[in-house]
Design a protein around this motif. Structure first.
Motif, mmCIF file in Angstrom:
data_model
loop_
_atom_site.group_PDB
_atom_site.id
_atom_site.type_symbol
_atom_site.label_atom_id
_atom_site.label_comp_id
_atom_site.label_asym_id
_atom_site.label_seq_id
_atom_site.Cartn_x
_atom_site.Cartn_y
_atom_site.Cartn_z
ATOM 1 N N PHE A 44 -16.854 34.137 -59.801
ATOM 2 C CA PHE A 44 -18.155 33.974 -59.147
ATOM 3 C C PHE A 44 -18.440 35.163 -58.236
ATOM 4 O O PHE A 44 -19.573 35.671 -58.209
ATOM 5 C CB PHE A 44 -18.198 32.678 -58.350
ATOM 6 N N ALA A 45 -17.437 35.613 -57.513
ATOM 7 C CA ALA A 45 -17.622 36.753 -56.612
ATOM 8 C C ALA A 45 -18.005 38.009 -57.391
ATOM 9 O O ALA A 45 -18.860 38.793 -56.956
ATOM 10 C CB ALA A 45 -16.352 36.988 -55.804
ATOM 11 N N LEU A 46 -17.395 38.201 -58.562
ATOM 12 C CA LEU A 46 -17.722 39.360 -59.391
ATOM 13 C C LEU A 46 -19.162 39.277 -59.893
ATOM 14 O O LEU A 46 -19.907 40.267 -59.868
ATOM 15 C CB LEU A 46 -16.758 39.440 -60.577
ATOM 16 N N LEU A 47 -19.546 38.098 -60.367
ATOM 17 C CA LEU A 47 -20.909 37.929 -60.863
ATOM 18 C C LEU A 47 -21.927 38.064 -59.733
ATOM 19 O O LEU A 47 -23.001 38.641 -59.918
ATOM 20 C CB LEU A 47 -21.057 36.565 -61.543
ATOM 21 N N ASP A 48 -21.584 37.522 -58.588
ATOM 22 C CA ASP A 48 -22.501 37.571 -57.453
ATOM 23 C C ASP A 48 -22.716 38.998 -56.968
ATOM 24 O O ASP A 48 -23.789 39.345 -56.464
ATOM 25 C CB ASP A 48 -21.944 36.709 -56.319
ATOM 26 N N ALA A 49 -21.706 39.848 -57.149
ATOM 27 C CA ALA A 49 -21.802 41.242 -56.707
ATOM 28 C C ALA A 49 -22.372 42.166 -57.779
ATOM 29 O O ALA A 49 -22.661 43.334 -57.490
ATOM 30 C CB ALA A 49 -20.414 41.743 -56.296
ATOM 31 N N ASP A 50 -22.546 41.655 -58.991
ATOM 32 C CA ASP A 50 -23.050 42.479 -60.095
ATOM 33 C C ASP A 50 -24.483 42.921 -59.787
ATOM 34 O O ASP A 50 -25.353 42.081 -59.526
ATOM 35 C CB ASP A 50 -23.023 41.668 -61.391
ATOM 36 N N PRO A 51 -24.775 44.235 -59.818
ATOM 37 C CA PRO A 51 -26.138 44.707 -59.497
ATOM 38 C C PRO A 51 -27.196 44.226 -60.486
ATOM 39 O O PRO A 51 -28.389 44.244 -60.171
ATOM 40 C CB PRO A 51 -25.999 46.231 -59.527
ATOM 41 N N LEU A 52 -26.791 43.792 -61.694
ATOM 42 C CA LEU A 52 -27.754 43.256 -62.664
ATOM 43 C C LEU A 52 -28.148 41.817 -62.357
ATOM 44 O O LEU A 52 -29.022 41.255 -63.016
ATOM 45 C CB LEU A 52 -27.180 43.338 -64.079
ATOM 46 N N LYS A 53 -27.503 41.194 -61.362
ATOM 47 C CA LYS A 53 -27.841 39.852 -60.868
ATOM 48 C C LYS A 53 -27.886 38.801 -61.988
ATOM 49 O O LYS A 53 -28.908 38.136 -62.211
ATOM 50 C CB LYS A 53 -29.171 39.876 -60.114
ATOM 51 N N PRO A 54 -26.778 38.598 -62.695
ATOM 52 C CA PRO A 54 -26.788 37.621 -63.789
ATOM 53 C C PRO A 54 -26.952 36.175 -63.331
ATOM 54 O O PRO A 54 -27.323 35.314 -64.127
ATOM 55 C CB PRO A 54 -25.414 37.837 -64.450
ATOM 56 N N LEU A 55 -26.685 35.875 -62.056
ATOM 57 C CA LEU A 55 -26.811 34.515 -61.555
ATOM 58 C C LEU A 55 -28.224 34.209 -61.039
ATOM 59 O O LEU A 55 -28.515 33.070 -60.678
ATOM 60 C CB LEU A 55 -25.794 34.267 -60.430
ATOM 61 N N TYR A 56 -29.064 35.211 -60.999
ATOM 62 C CA TYR A 56 -30.431 35.014 -60.512
ATOM 63 C C TYR A 56 -31.291 34.462 -61.647
ATOM 64 O O TYR A 56 -31.376 35.064 -62.720
ATOM 65 C CB TYR A 56 -31.007 36.339 -60.011
ATOM 66 N N GLY A 85 -13.467 31.093 -58.553
ATOM 67 C CA GLY A 85 -13.897 31.720 -57.306
ATOM 68 C C GLY A 85 -13.966 33.227 -57.427
ATOM 69 O O GLY A 85 -14.933 33.869 -57.008
ATOM 70 N N LYS A 86 -12.944 33.816 -58.018
ATOM 71 C CA LYS A 86 -12.917 35.268 -58.213
ATOM 72 C C LYS A 86 -14.034 35.714 -59.159
ATOM 73 O O LYS A 86 -14.720 36.717 -58.904
ATOM 74 C CB LYS A 86 -11.561 35.679 -58.771
ATOM 75 N N LEU A 100 -16.575 30.440 -65.191
ATOM 76 C CA LEU A 100 -16.733 29.708 -63.943
ATOM 77 C C LEU A 100 -16.018 28.363 -63.987
ATOM 78 O O LEU A 100 -16.478 27.381 -63.418
ATOM 79 C CB LEU A 100 -18.220 29.516 -63.625
ATOM 80 N N VAL A 101 -14.915 28.301 -64.713
ATOM 81 C CA VAL A 101 -14.070 27.112 -64.723
ATOM 82 C C VAL A 101 -12.631 27.563 -64.491
ATOM 83 O O VAL A 101 -12.285 28.727 -64.687
ATOM 84 C CB VAL A 101 -14.173 26.334 -66.054
ATOM 85 N N GLY A 102 -11.782 26.611 -64.096
ATOM 86 C CA GLY A 102 -10.370 26.939 -63.916
ATOM 87 C C GLY A 102 -10.083 27.603 -62.579
ATOM 88 O O GLY A 102 -10.950 27.762 -61.714
#
Length: 325
Positions: A10-22, A7-8, A1-3
């Protein structure tokens, strides 16, 4: 999440069904499973519903259980995580015979029970400075009146909460705080992320212990039993052992139909000079002693000694594969 790719990514993590950002630590509301039996034990001891010597038959025709035991005292019931034992313990607290009607009795008894449980910080935000902490759910009579109707339920309707299942919900932060309460023998400092503000030290509320309303003497049998869970053959958390460190812990295996059970473990160490309290919740991983317990032991050992002695255990955890459920 740097560099430039943040943005790309973050979008991948946000769409991950395991919800790593939650943030499951503060926002994930789960059934606690068998670690909640520690609360049941302490509440019943304080209310003189049971004593450490109280023995209860492991009647598996009422509720399922596991392991080779049949007539445990409290220490043995914690060590073996006996479901019928703690079902009966809560029944004695909730249906005490104070009222003639079992429905009125359960109504009154459940609210007394709930008050004791809330004293441990469950159903609250723990007065923490962490953002967005969910309070979870400690059901009382109003909750069940809404579901079933006034005086239309009794303990036989709700007994799954006696073993940390059913409608009871807490966060992993509450679970770790419970380990801290037991380590401290009856009190906790509200969990906080800020150690000091300028030269003024921490905020005043993070220096004052919160007493949970259970006398210190009642923690002795619970602490001894939690040590046996880890260190005695037949305990449910033998994989949490750390050479040279006395670990006290409790496993939980939480129903998660139709997916596999959640694996749960809470612990503190060392036993008589606690430096760390921890809770591990591994979603859909099975028995608490299989995954959550060894994960916790690795984290505790690294924190306490800055090293890992059991490289095979570490390798097993690192290389574990999450199955497609």
């Amino acid at each position: 999440l740097v560099g430039k790719d943040r943005g790309k990514n973050f979008a991948l993590l946000d769409a991950d069904p395991l919800k790593p950002l939650y943030n499951r630590v503060t926002k994930g509301a789960y059934r606690p499973g068998s670690i909640f039996k520690m609360v049941q034990a302490l509440a019943a001891l304080q209310g003189e519903t049971i004593s450490p010597q109280t023995r209860i038959s492991c009647n598996r025709s009422i509720i399922g259980c596991h392991g080779a035991h049949s007539y445990d005292d409290l220490r043995g019931a914690i060590q073996h995580s006996c479901n019928p034992y703690f079902r009966e313990v809560m029944k004695r607290m909730v249906e005490s015979g104070t009222k003639k009607s079992r429905f009125e009795d359960a109504h009154l008894g459940l609210d007394i029970w709930r008050e004791r449980v809330v004293g441990f910080g469950f159903g609250t935000d723990l007065q923490t400075d962490l953002e967005g902490v969910r309070t979870g759910l400690v059901p009382g009579s109003d909750y069940y009146d809404h579901i079933y109707g006034f005086q239309q339920w009794a303990f036989s309707t709700i007994y799954s909460i006696s073993i940390g299942e059913g409608e009871l919900l807490i966060t992993p932060l509450h679970m770790a705080n419970l380990a801290s309460i037991i380590a401290n023998r009856g009190w906790y400092i509200p969990p906080h992320s800020v150690r000091q503000i300028g030269t003024d030290g921490p905020l005043e509320k993070f220096t004052k212990p919160v007493n949970v309303g259970v006398d210190q003497q009642y923690f002795d049998v619970v602490v001894e039993a939690m040590q046996a869970v880890v260190e005695v053959d037949g305990g449910t958390a033998r994989r949490a052992r750390i050479e040279g460190i006395e670990v006290c812990g409790k496993t939980g295996t939480v129903q998660n139909d139709p997916l596999p059970d959640h694996s749960v473990f809470m612990a503190f160490a060392p036993k008589d000079d606690p430096q760390i309290a921890i809770a591990v919740y591994v979603e859909s991983a099975g028995f608490g002693g299989t995954w959550a317990a060894p994960v916790a032991s690795l984290m505790m050992e690294l924190y306490l000694t800055d090293s890992i002695s059991n490289k095979l255990k570490e390798k097993t955890i690192i290389e574990a594969v999450i199955l497609d459920n």
